[in-house]
Design an enzyme around this catalytic site. Structure first.
Site: not given
Length: 202
Positions: A106, A109-111
């Site tokens: 991602c 971000c951190s999806c």
């Protein structure tokens, strides 16, 4: 100043995203949308989730070719067949083959599919991984100990706010006749992100 305690008990300024989380949570509770107890229960549920749910999906796909085809055609619906919820998200499952290896990132971000894999690891959220795996995936995978032959294509999939990817690894040789439970036991979180491959244990 908005502060929070770190793991050593020292107080540090909240990050932008921590501040947003606190503000949103307090607003939802204040407006009566959720209670503090409901928020805590949801947070605790997320913390307890691990990669076992995703491993169960992979094991079923390895053992059931018809299920595998449904999983690749519509990941969300196929996962829900197993009683696993994918709320308001599109789940896309990408299959590793002898010709192509998939890896997930991602870049913003951190999806990633928390409902199946649990909390993302720190390295997945790091700026180094998010930027480098797009530019030099073969090098990054080698740093994880996974060396992909030059003749195998590497496909990098960028998750978004409303779409998540899950890697369906190749079933290792030497697992013929294994039960789904045995198969699930060798499927790791990292293999479903694409930075590792499952290996049969002794």
């Amino acid at each position: 100043m908005n502060e929070g305690a770190d793991e050593r008990g020292k107080y540090q300024p909240l990050s932008y995203f921590q501040l947003m989380e606190v503000s949103l949570r307090e607003l939802l509770v204040e407006k009566g949308v959720l209670s503090e107890e409901q928020v805590q229960a949801t947070v605790e549920d997320m913390r307890l989730r691990g990669p076992e749910r995703g491993a169960r999906v992979v094991a079923r796909a390895w053992a059931d070719s018809a299920y595998k085809q449904r999983l690749l055609a519509n990941g969300t619906a196929a996962v829900e067949e197993l009683g696993l919820d994918v709320p308001a998200l599109k789940l896309v499952v990408v299959e590793n083959t002898p010709q192509a290896h998939n890896v997930i990132v991602c870049t913003l971000c951190s999806c990633y599919p928390r409902m199946l894999l649990g909390i993302p690891p720190e390295w997945y959220k790091s700026r180094a991984y998010r930027s480098r795996v797009v530019r030099e995936p073969r090098t990054v995978l080698a740093e994880f100990g996974l060396r992909i032959p030059d003749e195998v294509a590497i496909r990098v999939h960028d998750s978004t706010a409303d779409m998540r990817y899950l890697v369906l690894p190749m079933r290792p040789e030497g697992t013929a006749g294994w039960s789904e439970q045995q198969l699930a036991a060798i499927v790791t979180r990292d293999s479903m992100i694409g930075v590792a491959v499952p290996r049969p244990t002794a």
